[in-house]
Design a protein around this motif. Structure first.
Motif, mmCIF file in Angstrom:
data_model
loop_
_atom_site.group_PDB
_atom_site.id
_atom_site.type_symbol
_atom_site.label_atom_id
_atom_site.label_comp_id
_atom_site.label_asym_id
_atom_site.label_seq_id
_atom_site.Cartn_x
_atom_site.Cartn_y
_atom_site.Cartn_z
ATOM 1 N N SER A 145 47.994 51.876 38.218
ATOM 2 C CA SER A 145 48.463 50.787 39.063
ATOM 3 C C SER A 145 47.355 50.246 39.959
ATOM 4 O O SER A 145 47.191 49.034 40.098
ATOM 5 C CB SER A 145 49.643 51.270 39.910
ATOM 6 O OG SER A 145 50.084 50.253 40.766
ATOM 7 N N GLN A 146 46.580 51.140 40.553
ATOM 8 C CA GLN A 146 45.485 50.713 41.430
ATOM 9 C C GLN A 146 44.428 49.939 40.650
ATOM 10 O O GLN A 146 43.967 48.885 41.090
ATOM 11 C CB GLN A 146 44.844 51.915 42.111
ATOM 12 C CG GLN A 146 45.692 52.522 43.193
ATOM 13 C CD GLN A 146 45.029 53.732 43.825
ATOM 14 O OE1 GLN A 146 43.985 54.203 43.373
ATOM 15 N NE2 GLN A 146 45.635 54.246 44.880
ATOM 16 N N LEU A 150 41.909 44.690 38.838
ATOM 17 C CA LEU A 150 41.535 43.848 37.706
ATOM 18 C C LEU A 150 42.257 42.502 37.770
ATOM 19 O O LEU A 150 41.642 41.451 37.595
ATOM 20 C CB LEU A 150 41.836 44.571 36.399
ATOM 21 C CG LEU A 150 41.319 43.919 35.133
ATOM 22 C CD1 LEU A 150 39.793 43.814 35.151
ATOM 23 C CD2 LEU A 150 41.761 44.709 33.917
ATOM 24 N N LEU A 151 43.540 42.530 38.048
ATOM 25 C CA LEU A 151 44.309 41.291 38.105
ATOM 26 C C LEU A 151 43.927 40.428 39.304
ATOM 27 O O LEU A 151 43.994 39.202 39.238
ATOM 28 C CB LEU A 151 45.811 41.590 38.136
ATOM 29 C CG LEU A 151 46.388 42.164 36.848
ATOM 30 C CD1 LEU A 151 47.864 42.491 37.021
ATOM 31 C CD2 LEU A 151 46.186 41.210 35.676
ATOM 32 N N SER A 152 43.513 41.047 40.397
ATOM 33 C CA SER A 152 43.119 40.264 41.577
ATOM 34 C C SER A 152 41.839 39.479 41.313
ATOM 35 O O SER A 152 41.564 38.488 41.977
ATOM 36 C CB SER A 152 42.931 41.178 42.784
ATOM 37 O OG SER A 152 41.752 41.946 42.659
ATOM 38 N N ARG A 153 41.061 39.916 40.354
ATOM 39 C CA ARG A 153 39.812 39.221 40.017
ATOM 40 C C ARG A 153 40.039 38.033 39.098
ATOM 41 O O ARG A 153 39.198 37.156 38.990
ATOM 42 C CB ARG A 153 38.839 40.183 39.338
ATOM 43 C CG ARG A 153 38.382 41.275 40.260
ATOM 44 C CD ARG A 153 37.465 42.205 39.542
ATOM 45 N NE ARG A 153 37.060 43.300 40.423
ATOM 46 C CZ ARG A 153 36.347 44.323 40.027
ATOM 47 N NH1 ARG A 153 35.950 44.409 38.775
ATOM 48 N NH2 ARG A 153 36.026 45.273 40.882
ATOM 49 N N LYS A 154 41.167 38.022 38.451
ATOM 50 C CA LYS A 154 41.459 36.942 37.521
ATOM 51 C C LYS A 154 41.842 35.696 38.301
ATOM 52 O O LYS A 154 42.725 35.722 39.143
ATOM 53 C CB LYS A 154 42.608 37.347 36.601
ATOM 54 C CG LYS A 154 42.908 36.334 35.546
ATOM 55 C CD LYS A 154 43.967 36.820 34.606
ATOM 56 C CE LYS A 154 44.227 35.758 33.575
ATOM 57 N NZ LYS A 154 45.148 36.194 32.569
ATOM 58 N N LYS A 155 41.165 34.618 38.007
ATOM 59 C CA LYS A 155 41.465 33.359 38.667
ATOM 60 C C LYS A 155 42.703 32.756 38.037
ATOM 61 O O LYS A 155 43.012 32.954 36.875
ATOM 62 C CB LYS A 155 40.290 32.403 38.550
ATOM 63 C CG LYS A 155 39.076 32.911 39.269
ATOM 64 C CD LYS A 155 37.970 31.921 39.201
ATOM 65 C CE LYS A 155 36.783 32.503 39.954
ATOM 66 N NZ LYS A 155 35.641 31.660 39.941
ATOM 67 N N GLU A 178 35.850 53.524 44.616
ATOM 68 C CA GLU A 178 35.139 53.632 43.349
ATOM 69 C C GLU A 178 35.659 52.590 42.353
ATOM 70 O O GLU A 178 34.883 52.000 41.614
ATOM 71 C CB GLU A 178 35.278 55.024 42.756
ATOM 72 C CG GLU A 178 34.521 56.087 43.515
ATOM 73 C CD GLU A 178 34.692 57.460 42.897
ATOM 74 O OE1 GLU A 178 35.021 57.553 41.701
ATOM 75 O OE2 GLU A 178 34.487 58.433 43.624
ATOM 76 N N LEU A 179 36.953 52.376 42.339
ATOM 77 C CA LEU A 179 37.535 51.383 41.436
ATOM 78 C C LEU A 179 37.060 49.985 41.792
ATOM 79 O O LEU A 179 36.749 49.191 40.909
ATOM 80 C CB LEU A 179 39.063 51.438 41.480
ATOM 81 C CG LEU A 179 39.726 52.661 40.886
ATOM 82 C CD1 LEU A 179 41.232 52.611 41.098
ATOM 83 C CD2 LEU A 179 39.408 52.793 39.414
ATOM 84 N N SER A 180 36.993 49.678 43.054
ATOM 85 C CA SER A 180 36.589 48.332 43.459
ATOM 86 C C SER A 180 35.117 48.061 43.161
ATOM 87 O O SER A 180 34.701 46.910 43.100
ATOM 88 C CB SER A 180 36.895 48.089 44.933
ATOM 89 O OG SER A 180 36.199 48.999 45.740
ATOM 90 N N ASN A 181 34.335 49.115 42.944
ATOM 91 C CA ASN A 181 32.921 48.944 42.606
ATOM 92 C C ASN A 181 32.694 48.822 41.102
ATOM 93 O O ASN A 181 31.588 48.527 40.674
ATOM 94 C CB ASN A 181 32.087 50.106 43.152
ATOM 95 C CG ASN A 181 32.000 50.080 44.656
ATOM 96 O OD1 ASN A 181 32.039 49.021 45.268
ATOM 97 N ND2 ASN A 181 31.893 51.240 45.257
#
Length: 66
Positions: free
Chosen positions: A28-29, A34-39, A4-7
């Motif tokens: 944390s999840q 969110l941080l993984s999406r930041k370039k 659900e978070l990844s969507n």
């Protein structure tokens, strides 16, 4: 990782973080997603504080990366 978070979009994730700031695992999840999406972008000063050669070098470096 919670599907659900990844969507969720970034705005929804920020809201989720705000609402779950006391739930360490949920926070944390969501933060990880969110941080993984930041370039990995470089931070530059405003162009008004840079000279022409500096700006030109940044554009040339950016064009050579692609």
């Amino acid at each position: 990782m919670n599907k659900e978070l990844s969507n969720m979009n970034n705005k929804e994730l920020r809201q989720y973080l705000s609402e779950h700031r006391h739930d360490e695992e949920a926070f944390s999840q969501a933060l990880e997603i969110l941080l993984s999406r930041k370039k990995d972008l470089l931070k530059y000063p405003p162009p008004s504080q840079m000279d022409y050669q500096e700006i030109e070098a940044i554009f040339k470096a950016s064009l050579n990366q692609e």
